[in-house]
Design an enzyme around this catalytic site. Structure first.
Site, short mmCIF file in Angstrom:
data_model
loop_
_atom_site.label_atom_id
_atom_site.label_comp_id
_atom_site.label_asym_id
_atom_site.label_seq_id
_atom_site.Cartn_x
_atom_site.Cartn_y
_atom_site.Cartn_z
N GLN A 99 0.84 -1.20 0.00
CA GLN A 99 0.00 0.00 0.00
C GLN A 99 0.88 1.25 0.00
O GLN A 99 0.39 2.36 -0.16
CB GLN A 99 -0.89 0.00 1.26
N HIS A 107 -1.29 1.48 -4.49
CA HIS A 107 -1.69 2.89 -4.33
C HIS A 107 -0.74 3.85 -5.04
O HIS A 107 -0.70 5.05 -4.72
CB HIS A 107 -1.79 3.23 -2.83
N CYS A 112 -1.06 13.43 -15.45
CA CYS A 112 -1.86 14.64 -15.68
C CYS A 112 -3.22 14.50 -14.98
O CYS A 112 -3.87 13.45 -15.09
CB CYS A 112 -2.08 14.84 -17.18
N PRO A 119 3.26 -4.23 15.92
CA PRO A 119 3.39 -4.05 17.37
C PRO A 119 2.04 -3.82 18.04
O PRO A 119 1.90 -4.04 19.24
CB PRO A 119 4.26 -2.79 17.49
C1 BV8 Z 1 -12.05 3.39 -3.63
C2 BV8 Z 1 -2.08 6.72 -1.27
C3 BV8 Z 1 -13.87 3.51 -5.10
C4 BV8 Z 1 -2.17 8.14 -0.86
C5 BV8 Z 1 -3.85 5.59 -0.01
C6 BV8 Z 1 -15.19 -0.42 2.30
C7 BV8 Z 1 -15.45 -0.12 3.62
C8 BV8 Z 1 -15.15 1.19 4.11
C9 BV8 Z 1 -14.58 2.19 3.30
C10 BV8 Z 1 -14.33 1.87 1.99
C11 BV8 Z 1 -14.65 0.59 1.50
N1 BV8 Z 1 -14.30 0.59 0.19
C12 BV8 Z 1 -13.79 1.82 -0.15
C13 BV8 Z 1 -13.80 2.61 0.93
C14 BV8 Z 1 -13.32 3.99 0.97
C15 BV8 Z 1 -11.80 4.08 1.18
C16 BV8 Z 1 -11.41 3.48 2.50
O1 BV8 Z 1 -11.03 2.34 2.62
N2 BV8 Z 1 -11.50 4.35 3.52
C17 BV8 Z 1 -11.04 3.94 4.89
C18 BV8 Z 1 -10.36 5.15 5.52
C19 BV8 Z 1 -12.19 3.45 5.68
N3 BV8 Z 1 -11.09 3.41 0.09
C20 BV8 Z 1 -10.84 4.17 -1.02
O2 BV8 Z 1 -11.17 5.32 -1.16
C21 BV8 Z 1 -10.12 3.46 -2.16
N4 BV8 Z 1 -10.77 3.77 -3.42
O3 BV8 Z 1 -12.69 2.71 -2.87
O4 BV8 Z 1 -12.51 3.85 -4.82
C22 BV8 Z 1 -13.91 3.42 -6.54
C23 BV8 Z 1 -13.95 2.16 -7.11
C24 BV8 Z 1 -14.07 2.07 -8.51
C25 BV8 Z 1 -14.12 3.24 -9.27
C26 BV8 Z 1 -14.03 4.51 -8.66
C27 BV8 Z 1 -13.89 4.58 -7.27
C28 BV8 Z 1 -8.67 4.01 -2.32
C29 BV8 Z 1 -7.86 3.69 -1.14
C30 BV8 Z 1 -6.42 4.16 -1.37
C31 BV8 Z 1 -6.19 5.57 -0.86
N5 BV8 Z 1 -4.75 5.90 -0.94
N6 BV8 Z 1 -2.51 5.87 -0.15
C32 BV8 Z 1 -0.93 8.58 -0.11
O5 BV8 Z 1 -0.14 7.75 0.33
O6 BV8 Z 1 -0.78 9.80 0.02
S1 BV8 Z 1 -4.37 4.74 1.40
C33 BV8 Z 1 -3.11 5.01 2.57
O7 BV8 Z 1 -3.74 4.84 3.82
C34 BV8 Z 1 -1.98 4.02 2.56
O8 BV8 Z 1 -1.57 3.67 1.27
C35 BV8 Z 1 -2.59 2.84 3.31
O9 BV8 Z 1 -3.38 2.08 2.47
C36 BV8 Z 1 -3.49 3.54 4.30
C37 BV8 Z 1 -2.80 3.66 5.61
O10 BV8 Z 1 -2.86 2.39 6.18
P1 BV8 Z 1 -1.50 1.65 6.63
O11 BV8 Z 1 -0.55 1.59 5.51
O12 BV8 Z 1 -1.96 0.41 7.28
O13 BV8 Z 1 -0.85 2.66 7.67
P2 BV8 Z 1 -1.43 3.13 9.08
O14 BV8 Z 1 -0.67 4.35 9.41
O15 BV8 Z 1 -2.92 3.17 9.07
O16 BV8 Z 1 -1.01 1.94 10.07
C38 BV8 Z 1 0.35 1.66 10.26
C39 BV8 Z 1 0.36 0.34 11.01
O17 BV8 Z 1 1.73 -0.03 11.17
C40 BV8 Z 1 -0.25 0.45 12.42
O18 BV8 Z 1 -1.15 -0.62 12.63
C41 BV8 Z 1 0.97 0.34 13.36
O19 BV8 Z 1 0.65 -0.35 14.54
C42 BV8 Z 1 1.93 -0.46 12.50
N7 BV8 Z 1 3.36 -0.25 12.80
C43 BV8 Z 1 3.97 0.86 13.29
N8 BV8 Z 1 5.32 0.65 13.38
C44 BV8 Z 1 5.55 -0.63 12.93
C45 BV8 Z 1 4.31 -1.19 12.54
N9 BV8 Z 1 4.19 -2.43 12.04
C46 BV8 Z 1 5.35 -3.17 11.92
N10 BV8 Z 1 6.60 -2.68 12.25
C47 BV8 Z 1 6.72 -1.43 12.77
N11 BV8 Z 1 7.94 -0.99 13.10
#
Ligand code: BV8
Length: 247
Positions: free
Chosen positions: A103, A121, A129, A216
């Site tokens: 991701q 992603h 563009c 973690p």
């Molecule tokens: C779409 C690029 C429709 C941008 C990103 C179903 C249910 C609910 C909601 C939805 C659903 N389907 C769609 C949705 C809406 C939405 C969504 O999921 N919303 C969420 C917030 C509920 N999804 C979308 O909008 C997707 N598109 O559905 O389009 C569509 C379909 C067809 C045609 C037209 C439209 C698009 C989703 C992608 C968005 N872009 N990234 C950028 O980077 O700037 S998402 C972005 O956030 C990341 O890429 C990643 O995916 C997400 C963050 O999550 P994580 O990577 O897990 O990071 P996070 O910080 O949350 O957690 C870090 C973890 O690491 C923690 O758990 C922590 O404990 C752990 N950690 C910390 N240190 C360590 C560690 N682990 C191991 N070692 C360590 N040392």
């Protein structure tokens, strides 16, 4: 203190025909790249990533979103892959059918030597563009921020999938296939909150895969996972590699 890795997991990996790994921001945390959960700092403190990473935010204030990605791009360029990234590259080199689904847009897996990487992603080092959605390699030097597409004059944007936007179809279909067909599936460094990526471990579970979480902190997947190691990826994964090929 070494992690106790169940012999059953070592066995499953040794006889696995196909292994799939899903990573999130957590695997880059030990390289110094803030996760999405980490509070934003400096200029960005008052914005949540979900607010800035949308086409609407870009239309409202293109310079603000462009500058945010420029800040993140500099950050990513100033860090290096960590032992977690390197261990995954080694697993790929030594295991049969290995697929790495990320991701992350930071490109650190490629820099660590991983080859078969599906970027769900997008990638922060690529551009396209905003109007014709086609890749933009270069643009006329201009003080204007963001710069303009040399083809149609539309605004240039990062080649990143924003919230509400569709994922690249080929990469998503390949990730869903690799997840459903995997014998062992790893979910590493992800909060399992963003879809459709968060649905991949569920496809693996349906396919009777051994599902291993490395994080973690507990997530919505922890209770369903076969093994859930509450550990930093950069410490756990090198030990897993050592356990697999030292004994
Ligand atoms: C779409 C690029 C429709 C941008 C990103 C179903 C249910 C609910 C909601 C939805 C659903 N389907 C769609 C949705 C809406 C939405 C969504 O999921 N919303 C969420 C917030 C509920 N999804 C979308 O909008 C997707 N598109 O559905 O389009 C569509 C379909 C067809 C045609 C037209 C439209 C698009 C989703 C992608 C968005 N872009 N990234 C950028 O980077 O700037 S998402 C972005 O956030 C990341 O890429 C990643 O995916 C997400 C963050 O999550 P994580 O990577 O897990 O990071 P996070 O910080 O949350 O957690 C870090 C973890 O690491 C923690 O758990 C922590 O404990 C752990 N950690 C910390 N240190 C360590 C560690 N682990 C191991 N070692 C360590 N040392």
């Amino acid at each position: 203190m070494p992690f106790s890795i169940p012999p059953g997991l070592i066995e499953s990996l040794r006889k696995a025909r196909a292994v799939t790994v899903l990573t999130g921001a957590g695997i880059s945390a030990e390289s110094g790249v803030p996760t999405f959960r980490d509070a934003q700092t400096g200029l960005w403190a008052k914005y949540s990533p979900e607010e800035l990473a949308t086409p609407e935010a870009f239309q409202r204030n293109p310079k603000l979103v462009w500058d945010w990605y420029a800040w993140r791009r500099d950050k990513v360029a100033s860090v290096r892959p960590n032992p977690g990234h390197l261990a995954l590259a080694e697993l790929e080199a030594r295991l049969p059918a290995f697929t790495l689904v990320t991701q992350n847009v930071d490109g650190l897996h490629h820099r660590a030597g991983s080859k078969n990487v599906l970027e769900l992603h997008g990638n922060i080092t690529r551009f396209k563009c905003f109007d014709d959605n086609d890749p933009v390699e270069s643009w006329h030097p201009t003080p204007e921020v963001p710069p303009r597409c040399p083809r149609c004059g539309g605004l240039v944007r990062p080649d990143i999938v924003w919230f509400g936007e569709a994922l690249p179809v080929e990469a998503l279909l390949a990730a869903q296939k690799a997840s459903a067909e995997s014998d062992v599936f790893f979910s590493i460094g992800t909060s399992s909150l963003v879809y459709p990526a968060a649905g991949l471990p569920l496809l693996a579970l349906e396919g009777r895969a051994v599902v291993v979480e490395v994080n973690p902190n507990p997530t919505s997947l922890s209770r369903q996972a076969t093994h859930s190691f509450q550990a930093p990826a950069g410490e756990f994964l090198p030990e897993l590699v050592a356990a697999l090929w030292s004994r």
